[in-house]
Enzyme design. Structure first.
Site, PDB file in Angstrom:
ATOM      1  N   SER A  10       5.718  -6.709   8.548  1.00 20.11           N
ATOM      2  CA  SER A  10       4.512  -6.215   7.876  1.00 20.11           C
ATOM      3  C   SER A  10       3.852  -7.383   7.163  1.00 20.11           C
ATOM      4  CB  SER A  10       4.901  -5.156   6.840  1.00 20.11           C
ATOM      5  OG  SER A  10       3.813  -4.861   5.986  1.00 20.11           O
ATOM      6  N   TYR A  70      10.588  -3.008  -0.126  1.00 25.55           N
ATOM      7  CA  TYR A  70       9.909  -2.932   1.171  1.00 25.55           C
ATOM      8  C   TYR A  70       9.438  -4.321   1.616  1.00 25.55           C
ATOM      9  CZ  TYR A  70       6.806  -1.569   4.946  1.00 25.55           C
ATOM     10  OH  TYR A  70       6.209  -1.456   6.179  1.00 25.55           O
TER      11      TYR A  70
HETATM   12  N1  LIG Z   1       1.821   2.218   9.268  1.00 21.12           N
HETATM   13  C1  LIG Z   1       1.633   1.087   8.602  1.00 21.12           C
HETATM   14  O1  LIG Z   1       0.648   0.937   7.834  1.00 21.12           O
HETATM   15  C2  LIG Z   1       2.585  -0.074   8.815  1.00 21.12           C
HETATM   16  C3  LIG Z   1       2.153  -1.341   8.441  1.00 21.12           C
HETATM   17  C4  LIG Z   1       3.006  -2.440   8.609  1.00 21.12           C
HETATM   18  C5  LIG Z   1       4.263  -2.262   9.145  1.00 21.12           C
HETATM   19  N2  LIG Z   1       4.671  -1.003   9.491  1.00 21.12           N
HETATM   20  C6  LIG Z   1       6.020  -0.883  10.060  1.00 21.12           C
HETATM   21  O2  LIG Z   1       5.895  -0.360  11.365  1.00 21.12           O
HETATM   22  C7  LIG Z   1       7.089   0.324  11.727  1.00 21.12           C
HETATM   23  C8  LIG Z   1       6.745   1.674  12.320  1.00 21.12           C
HETATM   24  O3  LIG Z   1       6.073   2.423  11.314  1.00 21.12           O
HETATM   25  P1  LIG Z   1       4.988   3.528  11.658  1.00 21.12           P
HETATM   26  O4  LIG Z   1       3.837   3.256  10.772  1.00 21.12           O
HETATM   27  O5  LIG Z   1       4.764   3.653  13.105  1.00 21.12           O
HETATM   28  O6  LIG Z   1       5.750   4.807  11.061  1.00 21.12           O
HETATM   29  P2  LIG Z   1       5.892   6.329  11.572  1.00 21.12           P
HETATM   30  O7  LIG Z   1       4.658   6.777  12.248  1.00 21.12           O
HETATM   31  O8  LIG Z   1       6.367   7.081  10.381  1.00 21.12           O
HETATM   32  O9  LIG Z   1       7.069   6.248  12.666  1.00 21.12           O
HETATM   33  C9  LIG Z   1       8.357   5.890  12.285  1.00 21.12           C
HETATM   34  C10 LIG Z   1       9.296   6.005  13.476  1.00 21.12           C
HETATM   35  O10 LIG Z   1      10.604   5.528  13.076  1.00 21.12           O
HETATM   36  C11 LIG Z   1      11.585   6.527  13.345  1.00 21.12           C
HETATM   37  N3  LIG Z   1      12.620   6.423  12.324  1.00 21.12           N
HETATM   38  C12 LIG Z   1      12.467   6.488  10.977  1.00 21.12           C
HETATM   39  N4  LIG Z   1      13.658   6.389  10.363  1.00 21.12           N
HETATM   40  C13 LIG Z   1      14.593   6.234  11.353  1.00 21.12           C
HETATM   41  C14 LIG Z   1      16.011   6.110  11.361  1.00 21.12           C
HETATM   42  N5  LIG Z   1      16.725   6.154  10.223  1.00 21.12           N
HETATM   43  N6  LIG Z   1      16.639   5.974  12.544  1.00 21.12           N
HETATM   44  C15 LIG Z   1      15.930   5.972  13.701  1.00 21.12           C
HETATM   45  N7  LIG Z   1      14.598   6.098  13.746  1.00 21.12           N
HETATM   46  C16 LIG Z   1      13.938   6.246  12.595  1.00 21.12           C
HETATM   47  C17 LIG Z   1      10.800   7.856  13.334  1.00 21.12           C
HETATM   48  O11 LIG Z   1      11.383   8.877  14.140  1.00 21.12           O
HETATM   49  P3  LIG Z   1      12.461   9.974  13.610  1.00 21.12           P
HETATM   50  O12 LIG Z   1      11.928  10.498  12.310  1.00 21.12           O
HETATM   51  O13 LIG Z   1      12.559  10.982  14.700  1.00 21.12           O
HETATM   52  O14 LIG Z   1      13.734   9.207  13.455  1.00 21.12           O
HETATM   53  C18 LIG Z   1       9.485   7.407  13.971  1.00 21.12           C
HETATM   54  O15 LIG Z   1       9.624   7.390  15.385  1.00 21.12           O
HETATM   55  C19 LIG Z   1       7.945   0.384  10.463  1.00 21.12           C
HETATM   56  O16 LIG Z   1       8.954  -0.597  10.527  1.00 21.12           O
HETATM   57  C20 LIG Z   1       6.951   0.072   9.347  1.00 21.12           C
HETATM   58  O17 LIG Z   1       7.580  -0.519   8.233  1.00 21.12           O
HETATM   59  C21 LIG Z   1       3.871   0.092   9.354  1.00 21.12           C
END
Ligand SMILES: NC(=O)c1ccc[n+]([C@@H]2O[C@H](COP(=O)([O-])OP(=O)(O)OC[C@H]3O[C@@H](n4cnc5c(N)ncnc54)[C@H](OP(=O)(O)O)[C@@H]3O)[C@@H](O)[C@H]2O)c1
Length: 257
Positions: free
Chosen positions: A138, A148
């Site tokens: 991130s 985080y």
């Molecule tokens: N959205 C943003 O603004 C943003 C910005 C920068 C970086 N990121 C990073 O991008 C990545 C993906 O985030 P996202 O925004 O796409 O979030 P999201 O839409 O909430 O998706 C999260 C995914 O991770 C899975 N997950 C969560 N906890 C887990 C666990 N304990 N074991 C296995 N799977 C797990 C969830 O599925 P289940 O609940 O079915 O397990 C889901 O498929 C993360 O690492 C986040 O830190 C996000």
């Protein structure tokens, strides 16, 4: 045909990786906790793109979940060519407002799982002389933002170091550093997003397309959007103290990204 394993494949950025890679003809191993949602997604991607999509239910905050994915990555009969360590989440609240259990769970998913799964995947990739790993970090890695930001900073440093150690092996490692992306992330963390300016939001599909281009170019750190590239340029020259004050306030108001 190559195979990609994506953690956190059911929503947001992980689902965008799954769509993009399936459209390019890669077979997939989809990892997350929600088995029904994984199965539905696997069927849809198979039907639309004619690829094989395996389902691997695993909770990466547990040793058993990490071990199950390590085992799949080490399977020499069905090699994985690209690993996307994407699963992650945010915790609402400042330091000491978040429970120790939640802080430790974050370190397990964001750091321990990434370390163990990268190691499990790269061992075979190095022997085969080819492969790739994308570790989703991130832009929070570059500013003082609690556990985080610290965990994402670890992801960037770890990935850059491993990439250097594996230079010339045919294995590419890249840390992907998105800004705010429209996904389920903020809602799951109970974060309000009303105060985030519209221009700061990124589209997950465009982000993933740019990330895969950067991986192909051999980058070890990818900040795929010009707006965030410019912002991170400013962050590099801003006084650390000032940055800490700003991100400590805005980070908790907007939620982590
Ligand atoms: N959205 C943003 O603004 C943003 C910005 C920068 C970086 N990121 C990073 O991008 C990545 C993906 O985030 P996202 O925004 O796409 O979030 P999201 O839409 O909430 O998706 C999260 C995914 O991770 C899975 N997950 C969560 N906890 C887990 C666990 N304990 N074991 C296995 N799977 C797990 C969830 O599925 P289940 O609940 O079915 O397990 C889901 O498929 C993360 O690492 C986040 O830190 C996000």
């Amino acid at each position: 045909m190559t195979t990609a394993l994506i953690t956190g494949a059911t929503a947001g950025i992980g689902a965008a990786f799954a769509r993009r890679l399936a459209a390019q003809g890669h077979n997939l191993v989809l990892v997350a906790r929600d088995t029904a949602r994984l199965r539905e997604q696997a069927t849809e991607l198979h039907d639309r793109h004619g690829i094989e999509a395996e389902v691997l239910s695993a909770d990466l905050s547990t040793d058993g979940g990490i071990e199950a994915v390590e085992k799949r990555l080490a399977d020499v009969r069905h090699p994985v060519d690209l690993l996307v360590n994407n699963a992650g989440f945010g915790n609402k609240g400042r330091f000491l407002e978040v429970s120790m259990a939640d802080e430790l769970t974050m370190l397990k998913v964001h750091c321990e799982a990434v370390l163990r799964l990268t190691s499990a995947a790269v061992a075979g990739m190095r022997e085969r002389g080819r492969g790739g790993v994308v570790n989703v970090a991130s832009v929070a890695a570059f500013v003082p933002r609690g556990t985080y930001g610290a965990s994402k900073s670890w992801v960037v440093q770890f990935t850059q170091g491993a990439a250097r150690d594996l230079a010339g092996s045919g294995v590419r490692l890249m840390a992907l550093c998105p800004g705010f992306v429209r996904t389920e992330f903020h809602e799951r963390a109970g974060m309000g997003t009303d105060n985030i300016p519209g221009w700061m939001w990124l589209d997950a599909d465009k982000l993933v397309a740019a990330a895969l281009t950067d991986l192909g170019r051999g980058k070890t750190v990818s900040i795929p959007d010009p707006r965030y590239k410019a912002l991170m340029g400013l962050v590099k020259v801003a006084p650390r103290g000032l940055l800490g004050g700003v991100t400590s306030r805005t980070g908790r108001k907007y939620g982590p990204q």
